[in-house]
Design a protein around this motif. Structure first.
Motif, PDB file in Angstrom:
ATOM      1  N   LYS A   8       0.848  -1.210   0.000  1.00 41.50           N
ATOM      2  CA  LYS A   8       0.000   0.000   0.000  1.00 41.50           C
ATOM      3  C   LYS A   8       0.887   1.265   0.000  1.00 41.50           C
ATOM      4  CE  LYS A   8      -3.232   2.349   2.953  1.00 41.50           C
ATOM      5  NZ  LYS A   8      -3.544   2.420   4.369  1.00 41.50           N
ATOM      6  N   ALA A   9       1.939   1.228   0.805  1.00 40.58           N
ATOM      7  CA  ALA A   9       2.859   2.379   0.876  1.00 40.58           C
ATOM      8  C   ALA A   9       3.489   2.617  -0.502  1.00 40.58           C
ATOM      9  CB  ALA A   9       3.940   2.131   1.919  1.00 40.58           C
ATOM     10  N   GLY A  10       3.868   1.531  -1.177  1.00 41.69           N
ATOM     11  CA  GLY A  10       4.459   1.632  -2.511  1.00 41.69           C
ATOM     12  C   GLY A  10       3.496   2.275  -3.503  1.00 41.69           C
ATOM     13  N   LEU A  11       2.226   1.891  -3.404  1.00 47.55           N
ATOM     14  CA  LEU A  11       1.225   2.457  -4.330  1.00 47.55           C
ATOM     15  C   LEU A  11       1.029   3.949  -4.066  1.00 47.55           C
ATOM     16  CD1 LEU A  11      -1.389  -0.458  -4.471  1.00 47.55           C
ATOM     17  CD2 LEU A  11       0.217   0.292  -6.267  1.00 47.55           C
ATOM     18  N   ILE A  12       1.064   4.332  -2.799  1.00 46.72           N
ATOM     19  CA  ILE A  12       0.935   5.759  -2.461  1.00 46.72           C
ATOM     20  C   ILE A  12       2.055   6.558  -3.132  1.00 46.72           C
ATOM     21  CG2 ILE A  12       1.130   7.441  -0.560  1.00 46.72           C
ATOM     22  CD1 ILE A  12      -0.324   5.420   1.238  1.00 46.72           C
ATOM     23  N   ILE A  13       3.285   6.017  -3.068  1.00 47.20           N
ATOM     24  CA  ILE A  13       4.428   6.709  -3.690  1.00 47.20           C
ATOM     25  C   ILE A  13       4.240   6.793  -5.205  1.00 47.20           C
ATOM     26  CG2 ILE A  13       6.913   6.559  -4.173  1.00 47.20           C
ATOM     27  CD1 ILE A  13       6.374   7.358  -1.275  1.00 47.20           C
ATOM     28  N   LYS A  14       3.833   5.662  -5.821  1.00 43.71           N
ATOM     29  CA  LYS A  14       3.658   5.655  -7.284  1.00 43.71           C
ATOM     30  C   LYS A  14       2.580   6.640  -7.724  1.00 43.71           C
ATOM     31  CE  LYS A  14       5.365   1.032  -8.296  1.00 43.71           C
ATOM     32  NZ  LYS A  14       5.019  -0.386  -8.450  1.00 43.71           N
ATOM     33  N   ASP A  15       1.649   6.902  -6.807  1.00 44.39           N
ATOM     34  CA  ASP A  15       0.558   7.844  -7.058  1.00 44.39           C
ATOM     35  C   ASP A  15       0.944   9.291  -6.762  1.00 44.39           C
ATOM     36  OD1 ASP A  15      -1.619   6.693  -8.034  1.00 44.39           O
ATOM     37  OD2 ASP A  15      -2.820   6.761  -6.189  1.00 44.39           O
ATOM     38  N   GLY A  16       2.202   9.493  -6.370  1.00 41.34           N
ATOM     39  CA  GLY A  16       2.656  10.866  -6.090  1.00 41.34           C
ATOM     40  C   GLY A  16       2.471  11.291  -4.642  1.00 41.34           C
ATOM     41  N   GLY A  31       9.189  10.310  -1.006  1.00 38.10           N
ATOM     42  CA  GLY A  31       8.348  10.524  -2.182  1.00 38.10           C
ATOM     43  C   GLY A  31       9.079   9.953  -3.378  1.00 38.10           C
ATOM     44  N   ASP A  32       8.406   9.880  -4.526  1.00 37.83           N
ATOM     45  CA  ASP A  32       9.021   9.350  -5.744  1.00 37.83           C
ATOM     46  C   ASP A  32      10.114  10.316  -6.220  1.00 37.83           C
ATOM     47  OD1 ASP A  32       9.712   8.514  -8.254  1.00 37.83           O
ATOM     48  OD2 ASP A  32       7.662   8.344  -9.014  1.00 37.83           O
ATOM     49  N   ALA A  33      11.369   9.849  -6.197  1.00 40.80           N
ATOM     50  CA  ALA A  33      12.492  10.737  -6.515  1.00 40.80           C
ATOM     51  C   ALA A  33      12.476  11.196  -7.962  1.00 40.80           C
ATOM     52  CB  ALA A  33      13.812  10.020  -6.224  1.00 40.80           C
ATOM     53  N   LEU A  34      11.766  10.444  -8.832  1.00 41.69           N
ATOM     54  CA  LEU A  34      11.777  10.799 -10.248  1.00 41.69           C
ATOM     55  C   LEU A  34      10.581  11.674 -10.613  1.00 41.69           C
ATOM     56  CD1 LEU A  34      12.943   7.355 -11.730  1.00 41.69           C
ATOM     57  CD2 LEU A  34      14.307   9.249 -10.815  1.00 41.69           C
ATOM     58  N   ASN A  35       9.744  11.974  -9.644  1.00 42.48           N
ATOM     59  CA  ASN A  35       8.546  12.796  -9.886  1.00 42.48           C
ATOM     60  C   ASN A  35       8.717  14.173  -9.227  1.00 42.48           C
ATOM     61  OD1 ASN A  35       6.049  14.020  -9.843  1.00 42.48           O
ATOM     62  ND2 ASN A  35       4.927  12.187  -9.182  1.00 42.48           N
ATOM     63  N   PRO A  36       8.887  15.213 -10.064  1.00 39.09           N
ATOM     64  CA  PRO A  36       9.149  16.540  -9.490  1.00 39.09           C
ATOM     65  C   PRO A  36       8.045  17.015  -8.547  1.00 39.09           C
ATOM     66  CG  PRO A  36       8.803  16.667 -11.893  1.00 39.09           C
ATOM     67  CD  PRO A  36       8.887  15.220 -11.540  1.00 39.09           C
ATOM     68  N   GLU A  37       6.790  16.604  -8.839  1.00 45.86           N
ATOM     69  CA  GLU A  37       5.683  17.039  -7.973  1.00 45.86           C
ATOM     70  C   GLU A  37       5.819  16.436  -6.574  1.00 45.86           C
ATOM     71  OE1 GLU A  37       3.694  19.435  -8.838  1.00 45.86           O
ATOM     72  OE2 GLU A  37       4.798  19.413 -10.751  1.00 45.86           O
ATOM     73  N   SER A  38       6.314  15.197  -6.501  1.00 45.03           N
ATOM     74  CA  SER A  38       6.501  14.555  -5.190  1.00 45.03           C
ATOM     75  C   SER A  38       7.549  15.300  -4.382  1.00 45.03           C
ATOM     76  CB  SER A  38       6.937  13.097  -5.354  1.00 45.03           C
ATOM     77  OG  SER A  38       5.957  12.369  -6.040  1.00 45.03           O
ATOM     78  N   SER A  39       8.635  15.672  -5.054  1.00 40.59           N
ATOM     79  CA  SER A  39       9.686  16.394  -4.329  1.00 40.59           C
ATOM     80  C   SER A  39       9.160  17.733  -3.828  1.00 40.59           C
ATOM     81  CB  SER A  39      10.915  16.581  -5.217  1.00 40.59           C
ATOM     82  OG  SER A  39      11.490  15.310  -5.469  1.00 40.59           O
ATOM     83  N   LYS A  40       8.362  18.411  -4.647  1.00 46.50           N
ATOM     84  CA  LYS A  40       7.781  19.689  -4.191  1.00 46.50           C
ATOM     85  C   LYS A  40       6.942  19.477  -2.942  1.00 46.50           C
ATOM     86  CE  LYS A  40       7.413  21.995  -8.654  1.00 46.50           C
ATOM     87  NZ  LYS A  40       6.442  22.205  -9.734  1.00 46.50           N
ATOM     88  N   PHE A 130      10.130  -1.325   1.191  1.00 44.56           N
ATOM     89  CA  PHE A 130       9.291  -0.190   0.808  1.00 44.56           C
ATOM     90  C   PHE A 130       9.828   0.472  -0.473  1.00 44.56           C
ATOM     91  CE2 PHE A 130       9.281   4.548   1.553  1.00 44.56           C
ATOM     92  CZ  PHE A 130       8.028   4.786   1.009  1.00 44.56           C
ATOM     93  N   ILE A 131      11.157   0.649  -0.558  1.00 42.53           N
ATOM     94  CA  ILE A 131      11.753   1.279  -1.743  1.00 42.53           C
ATOM     95  C   ILE A 131      11.448   0.429  -2.985  1.00 42.53           C
ATOM     96  CG2 ILE A 131      13.942   1.874  -2.869  1.00 42.53           C
ATOM     97  CD1 ILE A 131      15.009   2.431   0.078  1.00 42.53           C
ATOM     98  N   ARG A 132      11.602  -0.901  -2.839  1.00 38.58           N
ATOM     99  CA  ARG A 132      11.316  -1.773  -3.992  1.00 38.58           C
ATOM    100  C   ARG A 132       9.856  -1.671  -4.398  1.00 38.58           C
ATOM    101  NH1 ARG A 132      14.826  -5.797  -1.323  1.00 38.58           N
ATOM    102  NH2 ARG A 132      16.872  -5.486  -2.287  1.00 38.58           N
ATOM    103  N   ALA A 133       8.963  -1.669  -3.413  1.00 39.17           N
ATOM    104  CA  ALA A 133       7.527  -1.610  -3.712  1.00 39.17           C
ATOM    105  C   ALA A 133       7.137  -0.280  -4.345  1.00 39.17           C
ATOM    106  CB  ALA A 133       6.723  -1.824  -2.429  1.00 39.17           C
ATOM    107  N   SER A 134       8.008   0.724  -4.212  1.00 37.46           N
ATOM    108  CA  SER A 134       7.702   2.063  -4.718  1.00 37.46           C
ATOM    109  C   SER A 134       8.263   2.321  -6.103  1.00 37.46           C
ATOM    110  CB  SER A 134       8.294   3.123  -3.777  1.00 37.46           C
ATOM    111  OG  SER A 134       7.880   2.898  -2.464  1.00 37.46           O
ATOM    112  N   GLY A 135       8.982   1.351  -6.662  1.00 35.91           N
ATOM    113  CA  GLY A 135       9.555   1.547  -7.983  1.00 35.91           C
ATOM    114  C   GLY A 135      11.060   1.771  -7.948  1.00 35.91           C
ATOM    115  N   GLY A 136      11.663   1.815  -6.782  1.00 41.14           N
ATOM    116  CA  GLY A 136      13.127   1.794  -6.712  1.00 41.14           C
ATOM    117  C   GLY A 136      13.830   3.068  -6.293  1.00 41.14           C
ATOM    118  N   ASP A 166       0.666  11.074   3.698  1.00 40.87           N
ATOM    119  CA  ASP A 166      -0.365  10.056   3.467  1.00 40.87           C
ATOM    120  C   ASP A 166      -0.242   8.825   4.351  1.00 40.87           C
ATOM    121  OD1 ASP A 166      -1.608  11.396   1.102  1.00 40.87           O
ATOM    122  OD2 ASP A 166       0.463  11.238   0.398  1.00 40.87           O
ATOM    123  N   MET A 167       0.959   8.527   4.828  1.00 38.73           N
ATOM    124  CA  MET A 167       1.121   7.297   5.622  1.00 38.73           C
ATOM    125  C   MET A 167       2.422   7.363   6.422  1.00 38.73           C
ATOM    126  SD  MET A 167       1.083   3.455   4.040  1.00 38.73           S
ATOM    127  CE  MET A 167       1.432   2.013   4.995  1.00 38.73           C
TER     128      MET A 167
END
Ligand code: AMP
Ligand code: MG
Length: 347
Positions: A8-16, A31-40, A130-136, A166-167
């Motif tokens: 579930k935590a991984g999906l939250i990250i993939k969702d931003g 947050g997702d390191a490759l998603n600029p919105e997550s970093s913001k 958690f990192i693996r479940a989030s896409g790495g 979120d969690m």
């Protein structure tokens, strides 16, 4: 945390979204390191200046190749990959962050505008799952409101982040308690930007010449440190902290005098000392940080003690001088930062 929770935590990250998670050093705000919105969003949740870059957390060594470039114009950079791999083999997973040039995949929002990226593989098992479940690739600073001491227990994360993210993954108390060592491999010689549990001697044993950044050597104090985060008043409690150095009896006399004065003004004073000295002090709140010379234990407890003082409304804090060798260098660095470098010498 069970498998479902991690998923579930991984999906939250993939969702931003944002998830706080345990690591062996301190709790991280991921947050997702490759998603600029997550970093913001991470900067917003922490109230952190956005020129202060985030560390990208990975779970497998090969994942460095997705985000770090060790070539210059298509040619391998002098010895960098060898050094990186030697460090990874020696200290990963573990409390070492390495700085390399970034690839285009890493947005500038994650690196605070820099062309370099900070990378770490934590040893905490929950963190890696958690990192693996989030896409790495998880961008994460410490999970505290900017300027407060880093969280070493889940209750610290709840204090600072509840309602903002979120969690929160509960992994109990952390093992180390001070943030990772940061080494910059893009510098020659390799340079330590922040001391941590991996010491300069351990690093020299693996890659040869390593130096401390000028601001850690006490030189160039006015020059901006290369790890942008090191320039902010960090790790600080609300109360005003002063480190008191000198002979045991002088230190105790100085602190007891001050504590008596403040007491008459109804100002709450807190003292941090080693176990053996607890009876030396007459202040209202005296906190032991472990046995004399046990810098590992003191590192584990420091932030928690500073936060407890906040909770108890302590306005003035005195600490004995702590930290010498090994992880003690990091302990001393954080203590003095929390004190805004205020140190009194009683002789
Ligand atoms: P925190 O984990 O909250 O202590 O924050 C991460 C630390 O890493 C901060 O002190 C940053 O300034 C430092 N950092 C992250 N990326 C870089 C980078 N590319 N160059 C230098 N320092 C960095
Ligand atoms: Mg931090």
């Amino acid at each position: 945390m069970n498998r479902e929770g991690i998923k579930k935590a991984g999906l939250i990250i993939k969702d931003g979204g944002l998830v706080a998670f345990p690591t062996e050093t301190v709790y991280g705000l991921g947050g997702d390191a490759l998603n600029p919105e997550s970093s913001k969003k991470i900067y917003e949740a922490k109230g952190r200046p956005s020129d202060n870059p985030l560390i990208v957390h990975i779970a497998d060594i090969d994942d460095i190749y997705g985000i770090a470039s060790m070539e210059d114009d298509g040619y391998p950079m002098d010895g960098i990959e060898d050094k990186m791999l030697s460090l990874a083999r020696a200290f990963w997973p573990g409390p070492l962050t390495v700085i390399l040039n970034k690839t285009d995949r890493v947005p500038h929002e994650t690196t605070g505008g820099l062309d370099t990226v900070a990378i770490r593989m934590p040893s905490d098992n929950i963190a890696r799952e958690f990192i693996r479940a989030s896409g790495g690739y998880i961008a994460a600073p410490s999970a505290n409101i900017s300027g407060r001491p880093s969280p070493t227990r889940v209750k610290h994360v709840i204090e600072d982040m509840d309602g903002r993210i979120d969690m929160i993954i509960d992994g109990g108390d952390v093992d180390i308690g001070v943030e990772s060592t940061i080494i910059d491999l893009t510098d020659k010689p390799a340079m330590i930007l922040r001391p941590g549990a991996i010491t300069i001697d351990m690093l020299r044993d693996v890659i040869g010449e390593v130096v401390y950044a000028p601001n850690l050597r006490g030189e160039d104090k006015d020059k901006a440190p290369k790890a942008p985060g090191m320039k902010y008043r960090h790790y600080a409690p609300k109360g005003e902290l002063t480190v008191v150095r000198g002979l045991r009896e002088n230190v105790a006399a100085y602190i007891n005098d001050k504590a008596a004065l403040y007491k008459s003004d109804l100002i709450k004073v807190g003292v941090i000392c080693v176990d053996e000295h607890v009876l030396d002090y007459k202040a209202e709140i005296v906190r032991c940080i472990g046995k004399q010379g046990d810098d590992e234990e003191a590192s584990k407890r420091l932030y928690s003690i500073l936060r407890d003082f906040d909770t108890e409304g302590v306005e003035v804090i005195y600490s004995e001088e702590l930290g010498a060798e090994g992880i003690g260098v990091a302990l001393r660095n954080r203590l003095l930062k929390a004190a805004g470098q205020r140190i009194v010498d009683t002789g």
